[in-house]
Write a protein that holds these residues in place. Structure first.
Motif, PDB file in Angstrom:
ATOM      1  N   GLU A 190      19.843 -34.932  11.401  1.00 52.38           N
ATOM      2  CA  GLU A 190      18.496 -34.676  10.896  1.00 52.38           C
ATOM      3  C   GLU A 190      17.478 -35.741  11.260  1.00 52.38           C
ATOM      4  N   GLU A 191      17.941 -36.931  11.680  1.00 52.03           N
ATOM      5  CA  GLU A 191      17.020 -38.031  11.978  1.00 52.03           C
ATOM      6  C   GLU A 191      17.506 -38.802  13.195  1.00 52.03           C
ATOM      7  N   ALA A 192      16.554 -39.359  13.935  1.00 55.08           N
ATOM      8  CA  ALA A 192      16.869 -40.232  15.065  1.00 55.08           C
ATOM      9  C   ALA A 192      15.735 -41.226  15.231  1.00 55.08           C
ATOM     10  N   VAL A 193      16.051 -42.375  15.823  1.00 50.85           N
ATOM     11  CA  VAL A 193      15.072 -43.436  16.030  1.00 50.85           C
ATOM     12  C   VAL A 193      14.772 -43.560  17.520  1.00 50.85           C
ATOM     13  N   LEU A 194      13.504 -43.462  17.872  1.00 49.51           N
ATOM     14  CA  LEU A 194      13.076 -43.692  19.248  1.00 49.51           C
ATOM     15  C   LEU A 194      12.727 -45.162  19.433  1.00 49.51           C
ATOM     16  N   LEU A 195      13.171 -45.755  20.505  1.00 56.23           N
ATOM     17  CA  LEU A 195      12.826 -47.135  20.816  1.00 56.23           C
ATOM     18  C   LEU A 195      12.867 -47.333  22.321  1.00 56.23           C
ATOM     19  N   LYS A 196      12.154 -48.363  22.776  1.00 57.80           N
ATOM     20  CA  LYS A 196      12.183 -48.668  24.213  1.00 57.80           C
ATOM     21  C   LYS A 196      13.550 -49.174  24.605  1.00 57.80           C
TER      22      LYS A 196
END
Length: 243
Positions: free
Chosen positions: A86-92
């Motif tokens: 249900e959730e994910a973290v976007l990062l460089k």
């Protein structure tokens, strides 16, 4: 308050099982970094889907946009949606130790694409450091993201209060990093995380008690020491009467 616990990725199935079992029951969700320090280990999205299916525990994988073009991004997020993540973290992400960066997406542009193509599922978050000026923080809060992992939350409690008010006005959630060390990994963490606050368990409990009204949750991290993460979570839940 929601408590997240960080799980170090591993290619070893037995180690993975032991780490998950130590976090199960004491955290509300497991946060999974992707290629920490730029080192390829095991893909966070795959681990998250596996953990959710096998253990029934919510998992939040990190997705490095520097490794992806738009097709890759949408494929990974679509797979997470299909497997109930249900959730994910976007990062460089950190500079890769092998290969080259894919210079197509930023966190903000990836969030825009995902929002328009996937209808808000999975819900997406991003990193946010309190070292940045309030103007830059405000701009990130206005991106099509649902939640933020706050770095250096002790940098300025006054600033955290300002950011908290703004986040609430935009219906965004904040989870602050709480990096905890034991005698086993204190020196290693101080060396790895220059400039970031590192607490012992007692200090972590006091800090979380102080900020509990400003954030929606915390992310407990202790690289190399899952036992410290689980013990810190237990202590905080007891102190805040979250059981």
């Amino acid at each position: 308050m929601r408590i997240l616990g960080e799980l170090e990725p591993t290619k070893n199935n037995e180690k993975l099982a032991k780490r998950v079992e130590k976090l199960a029951g004491v955290v509300d969700a497991i946060d999974i970094p992707e290629a920490p320090m730029g080192k390829p280990i095991a893909h966070a999205a795959i681990l998250a889907a596996y953990i959710k299916a096998k253990y029934g525990i919510d998992a939040i994988p990190h997705v490095r946009v520097s490794d992806l073009n738009t097709v890759g991004l949408l494929s990974i997020l679509g797979g997470l949606k299909a497997t109930g993540i249900e959730e994910a973290v976007l990062l460089k992400g950190d500079q890769p130790i092998v290969g080259k960066e894919v210079e197509e997406l930023t966190v903000e542009s990836a969030a825009e694409v995902a929002s328009s193509r996937l209808g808000g599922k999975p819900r997406l978050g991003a990193m946010m450091s309190l070292r940045y000026p309030l103007e830059a923080i405000t701009k990130r809060l206005q991106a099509p993201l649902d939640f933020y992992l706050v770095l250096r939350p002790s940098h300025s409690l006054e600033k955290l209060e300002q950011v908290s008010k703004l986040a609430k006005s935009l219906n965004k959630r904040l989870y602050t990093y709480v990096i905890v060390a034991s005698s086993r990994n204190y020196s290693k963490l101080r060396e790895m995380l220059v400039g970031q606050p590192v607490y012992n368990i007692d200090e972590a409990v006091r800090f979380v008690t102080k900020i509990q009204g400003l954030v929606d949750g915390i992310l407990i991290s202790s690289p190399g020491d899952v036992d410290t993460i689980s013990e810190t979570a237990r202590r905080i839940k007891k102190e805040l009467r979250l059981d």
